[in-house]
Scaffold this motif. Structure first.
Motif, PDB file in Angstrom:
ATOM      1  N   UNK A 174     -42.598 -33.228  21.363  1.00 15.70           N
ATOM      2  CA  UNK A 174     -43.093 -33.059  22.728  1.00 15.70           C
ATOM      3  C   UNK A 174     -42.126 -33.674  23.730  1.00 15.70           C
ATOM      4  N   UNK A 196     -40.616 -38.468  25.365  1.00 13.41           N
ATOM      5  CA  UNK A 196     -40.543 -37.735  24.104  1.00 13.41           C
ATOM      6  C   UNK A 196     -41.472 -38.347  23.067  1.00 13.41           C
ATOM      7  N   UNK A 197     -42.142 -37.496  22.296  1.00  7.38           N
ATOM      8  CA  UNK A 197     -42.860 -37.962  21.107  1.00  7.38           C
ATOM      9  C   UNK A 197     -42.602 -36.966  19.994  1.00  7.38           C
ATOM     10  N   UNK A 198     -42.420 -37.478  18.804  1.00  4.44           N
ATOM     11  CA  UNK A 198     -42.090 -36.582  17.701  1.00  4.44           C
ATOM     12  C   UNK A 198     -42.804 -37.021  16.436  1.00  4.44           C
ATOM     13  N   UNK A 199     -43.818 -36.240  16.037  1.00  7.89           N
ATOM     14  CA  UNK A 199     -44.576 -36.551  14.824  1.00  7.89           C
ATOM     15  C   UNK A 199     -43.942 -35.837  13.640  1.00  7.89           C
ATOM     16  N   UNK A 223     -49.205 -38.550  26.047  1.00  7.89           N
ATOM     17  CA  UNK A 223     -50.245 -39.325  25.365  1.00  7.89           C
ATOM     18  C   UNK A 223     -50.269 -39.028  23.867  1.00  7.89           C
ATOM     19  N   UNK A 224     -50.716 -37.828  23.509  1.00  5.03           N
ATOM     20  CA  UNK A 224     -50.939 -37.513  22.098  1.00  5.03           C
ATOM     21  C   UNK A 224     -49.624 -37.254  21.365  1.00  5.03           C
ATOM     22  N   UNK A 225     -49.559 -37.712  20.110  1.00  5.79           N
ATOM     23  CA  UNK A 225     -48.409 -37.395  19.265  1.00  5.79           C
ATOM     24  C   UNK A 225     -48.523 -35.967  18.737  1.00  5.79           C
ATOM     25  N   UNK A 226     -49.716 -35.417  18.769  1.00 12.20           N
ATOM     26  CA  UNK A 226     -49.957 -34.064  18.257  1.00 12.20           C
ATOM     27  C   UNK A 226     -50.135 -33.074  19.404  1.00 12.20           C
ATOM     28  N   UNK A 227     -49.645 -31.860  19.198  1.00 14.65           N
ATOM     29  CA  UNK A 227     -49.775 -30.782  20.181  1.00 14.65           C
ATOM     30  C   UNK A 227     -51.147 -30.128  19.995  1.00 14.65           C
ATOM     31  N   UNK A 228     -51.873 -29.884  21.093  1.00 12.95           N
ATOM     32  CA  UNK A 228     -53.167 -29.217  20.916  1.00 12.95           C
ATOM     33  C   UNK A 228     -53.019 -27.740  20.547  1.00 12.95           C
ATOM     34  N   UNK A 272     -55.065 -42.070  22.820  1.00 16.16           N
ATOM     35  CA  UNK A 272     -54.098 -41.040  23.244  1.00 16.16           C
ATOM     36  C   UNK A 272     -54.730 -39.651  23.273  1.00 16.16           C
ATOM     37  N   UNK A 295     -45.728 -42.389  11.547  1.00 18.12           N
ATOM     38  CA  UNK A 295     -44.693 -41.366  11.359  1.00 18.12           C
ATOM     39  C   UNK A 295     -44.420 -40.537  12.605  1.00 18.12           C
ATOM     40  N   UNK A 296     -44.668 -41.101  13.769  1.00 23.04           N
ATOM     41  CA  UNK A 296     -44.301 -40.396  14.993  1.00 23.04           C
ATOM     42  C   UNK A 296     -43.315 -41.265  15.765  1.00 23.04           C
ATOM     43  N   UNK A 297     -42.309 -40.581  16.344  1.00 25.98           N
ATOM     44  CA  UNK A 297     -41.272 -41.291  17.089  1.00 25.98           C
ATOM     45  C   UNK A 297     -41.538 -41.275  18.579  1.00 25.98           C
ATOM     46  N   UNK A 328     -57.652 -31.663  19.867  1.00 26.60           N
ATOM     47  CA  UNK A 328     -58.649 -30.586  19.907  1.00 26.60           C
ATOM     48  C   UNK A 328     -60.043 -31.089  19.528  1.00 26.60           C
ATOM     49  N   UNK A 382     -54.968 -37.378  26.543  1.00 25.21           N
ATOM     50  CA  UNK A 382     -54.321 -36.064  26.485  1.00 25.21           C
ATOM     51  C   UNK A 382     -55.192 -35.014  27.183  1.00 25.21           C
ATOM     52  N   UNK A 412     -33.923 -34.353  20.502  1.00 19.54           N
ATOM     53  CA  UNK A 412     -34.366 -35.696  20.886  1.00 19.54           C
ATOM     54  C   UNK A 412     -33.276 -36.462  21.612  1.00 19.54           C
TER      55      UNK A 412
END
Lengths: 534, 195
Positions: free
Chosen positions: B53, B33-36, B60-65, A248, A171-173, A326, A252, B23
């Motif tokens: 992002x 660009x990455x968008x979760x 790298x990560x799809x999630x923001x720390x 990833x 579910x990530x683009x 994290x 990161x 986007x």
């Protein structure tokens, strides 16, 4: 098609499969896998090439349909959420024994942290269990590339390939650049090893030994795979094994490059040779994997080894839940970024049934009857939007376990002396796994009230077609429920008196009753109204 | 250069329309660009968020720390506060709608939410529904909020976002495009004033 596509991981897999000459996608909707099939259904190439894309009744029928397509030499894709793998376990394990003829890829989308699921099971275990290769991409572009590679590998080694995605990949683009060439679909052609496809013991014993040998070959292949690599770093105080998307989260935290040697794993069986090479460089290995500690457990073993292993099992990383940059940062011993504490003003906002939803009216009427006159009643529910009947203000259900368990558990409880024993499921769950349970109830003459809250769609996953729409009563009658005890009601506040009367009458009937409670899902109703307006 | 954005709201409010325009503009400008996104059960009237992002370097990560978000954009004031642990202490902005979406019995007093928002150094709070009504395009509240974001989103030029609106809404006709552009400009002007 544009040069660059902004695609979900699910969509990247779908596009990769289409471009690899897919002939059919077989699936039952389930978060986070649903968008794979939806993307194919909407894609012009699928229409042009007549790619089969009708939803299956459940994951078992999906897997079997795809296996038939593979038998006939064509490339087939099966998609499901992680718990769907349990439903299709029989044909899945069987498919390892038959092997694949046309490329056969099983996309399993896991949901660590249970955003929309009932457990955290890790689909990589099926690979070990069934002796099948597993591919686990770390980016959307890799997902696209890997889909083709998975079909090619499936045909090269004659084995189904499991492709495992997790929620954040599904579910990530991100931008995906497709290849210039699009592969042709396979011609009809039958298996070279016809005996494998008849799994009588006489054939299966032979095949089992072949498969055990093949599995060793799959591991050799994984060690040579371009999706797996060992990258050295200047700091040999520790090594890292990063599986799939967790790579990833590692990177990161090291924008300038990881200082430690890293083994990135995206193709299984786990390439032990590569891990041994890493262990030769470092005294300690941190294992980062999304889901259950499959690799970590394997490396730890039972007896002491020369290499210290850290990861989820010793709580260097959280033992459950999905990973995050994290969590990985902490495991690496890096200081946390400065951050605000959580705001104390914020209240939880859990998901709820939509205002005006038919399930609400059904539960209101059911509660009006049971809570007032039948305090010993137990309500066995199931997987779907209506599971939210557990929440206040309804507090209407006592159980929810897995697809179809409502109707069967209600029977077990009834035989044990529970009365009234009520089952509640939705129309799509009924055709997925409720029909066989209803047949049991009929044969066992169970004293149960089985309710089908029919909203004419598979609502929870976004409104996909439901397999039995328009035929629910006919199916119940065909399974042997007495016609006068198949009751249909319309869940609306103005109908509460009638609904309550019907529920009461069927509780007082000591046999199998089915109450079909039917009103269209508000979400699909709105969508249909919009389409009609155009 | 990077911009990490958390989009927040309540299921059904349409936070993804904002993400889609950003986007599209980011792609056009050649950014990574990455968008979760969140799908499934959590959508039904519950809290929803999306991590978007943007960066000139590979992401790298799809999630923001935690502590890493440059902007929290929220269609609902309490939802903006839900994600403050992700906001950068150094330079993070909160851009939020002030109209509450009350679908829970224990929704806090608005005065408590306002007081809480005031604790953060960089907040732009706008009643985007009111602004949208004022310019006679009540359905463009999301684009008013996007306009406000443009005031702090230095990685993307406002004109690139306007082009994004034109591309995304093109199939709905010129009138819809114009309405949304007007909403965007109103939000941008108001945010610049408040900044």
């Amino acid at each position: 098609m544009a040069e660059k596509n902004l695609l979900l991981g699910d969509e990247a897999l779908a596009l990769g499969a289409l471009h690899a000459g897919l002939s059919g996608v077989y699936a039952y909707p389930g978060t986070p896998s649903t968008e794979i099939t939806e993307f194919i259904q909407a894609h012009p190439l699928a229409a042009e090439r007549k790619v089969h894309n009708v939803w299956s009744s459940n994951e078992k029928t999906a897997m079997e349909g795809a296996l038939g397509m593979s038998y006939a030499g064509k490339r087939a894709l099966v998609c499901m959420k992680h718990v769907g793998m349990n439903v299709c376990a029989d044909p899945l394990m069987g498919s390892a024994m038959t092997g694949a003829n046309g490329g056969l890829v099983v996309a399993a989308c896991d949901d660590p942290s249970m955003h929309s699921s009932q457990n955290e099971q890790d689909s990589r275990f099926w690979g070990t269990f069934g002796m099948m290769p597993v591919f686990e991409p770390s980016s959307q572009q890799e997902t696209y590339t890997m889909a083709r590679a998975a079909f090619e590998y499936s045909e090269k080694r004659g084995i189904p390939v499991i492709m495992r995605l997790t929620t954040r990949m599904a579910h990530s683009r991100a931008v995906v650049e497709p290849w210039k060439d699009i592969q042709e679909q396979n011609e009809l052609h039958y298996p070279e090893h016809p005996r494998r496809w008849v799994t009588l013991p006489v054939n299966a014993r032979v095949r089992n030994r072949e498969l055990i040998k093949d599995y060793a070959q799959f591991e050799e292949d994984a060690a040579e795979s371009a999706f797996n690599f060992l990258k050295d770093g200047p700091d040999h105080s520790m090594g890292i094994i990063a599986c799939g998307i967790s790579y990833n989260y590692l990177m990161e935290n090291f924008p300038q490059g990881c200082p430690f040697p890293v083994l990135k794993v995206s193709q299984y069986p786990f390439p032990r040779k590569m891990a041994q090479e890493l262990a030769g460089m470092v005294p300690k290995i941190l294992v980062i994997e999304e889901g259950q500690p499959l690799v970590e457990e394997r490396l730890r073993g039972v007896f002491p080894i020369g290499t210290e292993i850290i990861g989820r099992i010793d709580n260097t990383l959280p033992r459950d839940g999905e990973l995050s940059p994290d969590a990985v940062r902490k495991a690496l011993g890096l200081p946390a970024l400065e951050a605000y504490p959580a705001s104390e003003v914020v209240a939880p906002r859990p998901p709820a049934l939509c205002i005006g939803c038919g399930h609400r009216d059904f539960y209101t009427a059911l509660n009006n009857v049971l809570k007032k006159d039948y305090p010993t009643a137990r309500v066995f529910s199931d997987i779907g939007c209506y599971t939210l009947g557990y929440m206040a203000p309804f507090n209407a259900i006592h159980t929810c376990v897995e697809m179809g368990a409502s109707f069967t558990m209600a029977q077990g409880a009834a035989y044990s002396g529970t009365w009234p024993s009520v089952g509640v499921l939705g129309d799509s769950t009924f055709t997925h796994s409720g029909m066989t349970g209803l047949l049991d109830a009929v044969n066992g003459k169970a004293d149960v009230v089985l309710c089908i809250s029919d909203n004419l769609t598979t609502a929870m996953t976004g409104g996909q077609d439901s397999a039995g729409t328009g035929r629910i009563e006919a199916i119940c009658e065909g399974l042997g429920v007495e016609k006068e005890h198949i009751r249909t009601i319309v869940p609306l506040p103005k109908n509460y008196p009638e609904m309550e009367r019907v529920i009461r009458e069927e509780i007082e009937y000591h046999g199998v009753s089915v109450i079909v409670c039917r009103r269209e899902c508000l979400q699909t109703l709105r969508r249909h109204a919009k389409t009609a307006a155009k | 250069m990077k911009k990490d954005i958390i989009l927040a709201g309540v299921g059904g409010q349409g936070i993804l329309s904002i993400a889609t325009v950003i986007g599209s503009a980011a792609l056009e400008q050649g950014l990574h660009l990455k968008q979760a996104e969140v799908h499934g059960m959590s959508q039904r009237g519950g809290d929803v968020q999306s991590n978007l992002r943007l960066s000139s370097e590979p992401i790298h990560s799809d999630l923001i720390p935690r502590g890493g978000a440059d902007v929290i954009v929220s269609l609902e004031p309490m939802e903006a506060l839900r994600y403050v642990p992700f906001l950068s202490k150094e330079n993070g902005w909160i851009i939020t709608n002030t109209t509450p979406f009350v679908n829970i019995p224990n929704y806090p007093e608005m005065s408590a939410i306002e007081a809480e928002l005031a604790k953060y150094p960089r907040v732009i709070a706008i009643d985007v529904d009111a602004v949208a009504k004022e310019i006679l395009s009540p359905r463009s509240a999301n684009m008013v909020l996007l306009g406000a974001v443009a005031a702090v989103l230095d990685i993307l030029e406002a004109d690139k976002l306007r082009d994004g609106i034109r591309r995304i809404f093109a199939r709905k006709g010129d009138a819809v495009v114009e309405t949304n552009l007007k909403a965007f400009d109103a939000g941008l002007a108001m945010a610049r004033e408040k900044r």
